[in-house]
Structures are given as structure tokens and as C-alpha cells.
Write a protein that holds these residues in place. Structure first.
Motif, PDB file in Angstrom:
ATOM      1  N   LEU A  43       0.793  -1.130   0.168  1.00 41.92           N
ATOM      2  CA  LEU A  43       0.125  -0.011  -0.171  1.00 41.92           C
ATOM      3  C   LEU A  43       0.657   1.127  -0.204  1.00 41.92           C
ATOM      4  N   TYR A  44       2.204   1.656   0.960  1.00 42.65           N
ATOM      5  CA  TYR A  44       2.613   2.282   0.788  1.00 42.65           C
ATOM      6  C   TYR A  44       3.956   2.458  -0.192  1.00 42.65           C
ATOM      7  N   ASP A  45       3.947   1.576  -0.934  1.00 40.42           N
ATOM      8  CA  ASP A  45       4.704   1.119  -1.819  1.00 40.42           C
ATOM      9  C   ASP A  45       3.527   2.309  -3.316  1.00 40.42           C
ATOM     10  N   GLY A  46       2.346   1.472  -3.389  1.00 35.88           N
ATOM     11  CA  GLY A  46       0.811   2.229  -4.447  1.00 35.88           C
ATOM     12  C   GLY A  46       0.904   3.701  -4.233  1.00 35.88           C
ATOM     13  N   MET A  47       1.327   4.263  -2.797  1.00 42.86           N
ATOM     14  CA  MET A  47       0.831   5.707  -2.927  1.00 42.86           C
ATOM     15  C   MET A  47       2.264   6.196  -2.828  1.00 42.86           C
ATOM     16  N   VAL A  48       3.377   5.306  -2.725  1.00 44.57           N
ATOM     17  CA  VAL A  48       4.648   6.619  -3.498  1.00 44.57           C
ATOM     18  C   VAL A  48       4.342   6.795  -5.125  1.00 44.57           C
ATOM     19  N   GLU A  49       3.912   5.565  -5.714  1.00 42.45           N
ATOM     20  CA  GLU A  49       4.048   5.379  -6.672  1.00 42.45           C
ATOM     21  C   GLU A  49       3.091   6.275  -7.588  1.00 42.45           C
ATOM     22  N   PHE A  50       1.260   6.764  -6.896  1.00 44.42           N
ATOM     23  CA  PHE A  50       0.720   7.625  -7.299  1.00 44.42           C
ATOM     24  C   PHE A  50       1.055   8.844  -6.913  1.00 44.42           C
ATOM     25  N   LEU A  51       1.260   9.167  -5.803  1.00 42.79           N
ATOM     26  CA  LEU A  51       2.212  10.361  -6.179  1.00 42.79           C
ATOM     27  C   LEU A  51       3.187  10.863  -6.489  1.00 42.79           C
ATOM     28  N   VAL A  52       4.207  10.022  -6.954  1.00 43.44           N
ATOM     29  CA  VAL A  52       4.962  10.033  -8.786  1.00 43.44           C
ATOM     30  C   VAL A  52       4.764  10.326 -10.054  1.00 43.44           C
ATOM     31  N   ARG A  53       3.254  10.541  -9.728  1.00 44.76           N
ATOM     32  CA  ARG A  53       2.730  10.299 -11.418  1.00 44.76           C
ATOM     33  C   ARG A  53       1.853  11.437 -11.162  1.00 44.76           C
ATOM     34  N   ALA A  54       1.445  11.723  -9.413  1.00 45.47           N
ATOM     35  CA  ALA A  54       0.959  12.788  -9.457  1.00 45.47           C
ATOM     36  C   ALA A  54       1.410  14.637 -10.274  1.00 45.47           C
ATOM     37  N   ILE A  55       2.843  14.280 -10.088  1.00 47.33           N
ATOM     38  CA  ILE A  55       3.658  15.355 -10.101  1.00 47.33           C
ATOM     39  C   ILE A  55       4.167  15.636 -11.133  1.00 47.33           C
ATOM     40  N   PHE A 102      -3.127  14.580   8.813  1.00 48.28           N
ATOM     41  CA  PHE A 102      -3.060  15.797   7.813  1.00 48.28           C
ATOM     42  C   PHE A 102      -2.444  15.323   6.691  1.00 48.28           C
ATOM     43  N   LEU A 103      -1.971  14.295   6.031  1.00 50.72           N
ATOM     44  CA  LEU A 103      -1.553  13.467   4.609  1.00 50.72           C
ATOM     45  C   LEU A 103      -2.568  13.497   4.023  1.00 50.72           C
ATOM     46  N   MET A 104      -3.958  13.642   4.006  1.00 45.63           N
ATOM     47  CA  MET A 104      -5.514  13.706   3.342  1.00 45.63           C
ATOM     48  C   MET A 104      -5.622  14.935   3.313  1.00 45.63           C
ATOM     49  N   LYS A 105      -5.553  15.941   4.151  1.00 44.92           N
ATOM     50  CA  LYS A 105      -5.699  16.563   3.679  1.00 44.92           C
ATOM     51  C   LYS A 105      -4.963  17.763   2.748  1.00 44.92           C
ATOM     52  N   GLU A 106      -3.596  17.927   3.261  1.00 44.43           N
ATOM     53  CA  GLU A 106      -2.930  17.827   1.854  1.00 44.43           C
ATOM     54  C   GLU A 106      -2.969  17.505   1.062  1.00 44.43           C
ATOM     55  N   GLU A 117       5.597  21.491  -4.831  1.00 47.50           N
ATOM     56  CA  GLU A 117       5.911  21.384  -3.637  1.00 47.50           C
ATOM     57  C   GLU A 117       5.728  20.843  -2.403  1.00 47.50           C
ATOM     58  N   ARG A 118       4.204  21.372  -2.176  1.00 50.75           N
ATOM     59  CA  ARG A 118       3.271  20.516  -0.537  1.00 50.75           C
ATOM     60  C   ARG A 118       3.157  19.123  -1.105  1.00 50.75           C
ATOM     61  N   LEU A 119       3.244  18.350  -2.217  1.00 53.89           N
ATOM     62  CA  LEU A 119       2.808  17.298  -2.343  1.00 53.89           C
ATOM     63  C   LEU A 119       4.444  16.695  -2.457  1.00 53.89           C
ATOM     64  N   ARG A 120       5.785  17.386  -3.190  1.00 56.20           N
ATOM     65  CA  ARG A 120       7.317  16.366  -2.127  1.00 56.20           C
ATOM     66  C   ARG A 120       6.867  16.480  -0.738  1.00 56.20           C
ATOM     67  N   ARG A 121       6.035  17.728  -0.205  1.00 56.57           N
ATOM     68  CA  ARG A 121       6.552  16.883   1.617  1.00 56.57           C
ATOM     69  C   ARG A 121       5.992  16.026   1.613  1.00 56.57           C
ATOM     70  N   ALA A 122       4.448  15.952   1.137  1.00 55.92           N
ATOM     71  CA  ALA A 122       3.569  14.870   1.530  1.00 55.92           C
ATOM     72  C   ALA A 122       4.373  13.777   1.390  1.00 55.92           C
ATOM     73  N   LEU A 123       5.486  13.172  -0.012  1.00 53.53           N
ATOM     74  CA  LEU A 123       5.694  12.387  -0.324  1.00 53.53           C
ATOM     75  C   LEU A 123       6.967  11.752   1.077  1.00 53.53           C
ATOM     76  N   ASP A 124       7.551  12.729   0.654  1.00 59.01           N
ATOM     77  CA  ASP A 124       9.361  12.181   2.172  1.00 59.01           C
ATOM     78  C   ASP A 124       8.135  11.953   2.724  1.00 59.01           C
ATOM     79  N   ILE A 125       6.805  12.356   3.771  1.00 57.32           N
ATOM     80  CA  ILE A 125       6.784  11.637   4.987  1.00 57.32           C
ATOM     81  C   ILE A 125       6.017  10.195   4.872  1.00 57.32           C
ATOM     82  N   ILE A 126       5.812  10.030   3.208  1.00 57.23           N
ATOM     83  CA  ILE A 126       5.206   9.111   3.721  1.00 57.23           C
ATOM     84  C   ILE A 126       6.140   7.808   3.037  1.00 57.23           C
ATOM     85  N   ILE A 127       7.079   7.749   2.501  1.00 57.26           N
ATOM     86  CA  ILE A 127       8.266   7.906   1.769  1.00 57.26           C
ATOM     87  C   ILE A 127       8.881   7.058   3.827  1.00 57.26           C
ATOM     88  N   THR A 128       8.824   7.892   4.252  1.00 55.78           N
ATOM     89  CA  THR A 128       9.391   8.375   5.547  1.00 55.78           C
ATOM     90  C   THR A 128       9.246   6.716   6.728  1.00 55.78           C
TER      91      THR A 128
END
Length: 142
Positions: A43-55, A102-106, A117-128
Motif C-alpha cells: 500500500l505504501y509503495d502504491g502511494m509513492v507510485e501514485f504521488l510520483v505520477r501526480a507530480i 494531515f496527509l489526506m488534507k495535504e 512542493e506541498r506534494l513533495r513534502r507529503a511524499l517525503d512523509i510517506i516514504i519515511t
């Protein structure tokens, strides 16, 4: 049959996952069920993939693809949020729940503003968070 697993982050953060065996509806069946931790990591890998696609979609001006990818991220976060066992997880579970909110809001704000930039910050949190779950997996295998 339905199997309910409880997964604990260092025995402090139980997450209950409802795993249903898939039938002949086109879903993949497995002889050996996945460990709940493997599902969380997927699920986390999926989020990372979809965030990269969104960027990429934002940078390309593909707003429909951006919204589609961000909707998938929100759906995954909602699923993870819904799986938190706050009673068993105590303060750690509460903190993770707040982080998911917080992540859902962002991510929702980015869907409206296309703020990379806001999306990159969310991506950083999810990767962590994903890396922390991976560490749990490494210690489980040891």
C-alpha cells in the motif's frame, strides 16, 4: 473465509487487516496468504507510485491524471486510517491517525492547487513511514 490479522509496529501500533480469499472474479488467488506487513508495504509503495505520477501530471499539465492519482492516494490513506486499532495502539496509534488525517488534507489541497512542493513534502512523509515499516519487516525476518 475471512482472516483477521493484527500487525504491530514494535508491538505498539496494532493494525487490523481483513483479508478475504478472492474467488474466480478475476482477482488473483494465492496459495499462501500475504503477511499483513507485506500488504502494508504494498500500500505504501502504491502511494509513492501514485504521488510520483501526480507530480509528473502536474508538471505536464495533465489535470485529470493528477486528480485520478491523488484520489487513489487518498483512498489508500483512508484504508490505512480505518485499519488502525486505537484501543490497542494507544498514543502511537493516535499519532499515526493524526498523521494520516494531515496527509489526506495535504493531498486534497494539492488536488485543488497543484502545489508540487506541498506534494513533495507529503511524499517525503510517506516514504519515511514506508521505510519504518520496512525496518519492522527486517526485524521480523531476523
Amino acid at each position: 473465509p475471512t482472516e483477521i490479522y493484527t500487525l504491530s509496529l514494535h508491538d505498539a501500533l496494532p493494525i487490523s487487516l481483513d483479508l478475504r480469499e478472492r474467488g474466480s472474479t478475476g482477482d488473483v488467488s494465492r496459495e499462501e496468504p500475504l503477511h499483513p506487513l507485506d500488504i502494508v508495504l504494498m500500500l505504501y509503495d502504491g502511494m509513492v507510485e501514485f504521488l510520483v505520477r501526480a507530480i509528473k501530471a502536474i508538471n505536464d499539465g495533465a489535470m485529470t491524471e493528477k486528480s485520478r492519482s491523488l484520489s487513489r492516494v487518498i483512498a489508500i490513506i483512508e484504508g490505512l486510517y480505518g485499519s488502525i486499532d486505537a484501543e490497542a495502539g494507544g498514543q502511537v496509534a493516535g499519532n499515526l491517525g493524526e498523521l494520516y488525517c494531515f496527509l489526506m488534507k495535504e493531498v486534497s489541497i494539492v488536488d485543488l492547487t497543484s502545489d508540487v512542493e506541498r506534494l513533495r513534502r507529503a511524499l517525503d512523509i510517506i516514504i519515511t513511514l514506508r521505510d519504518a515499516w520496512r525496518e519492522v519487516g527486517v526485524s521480523r525476518e531476523s
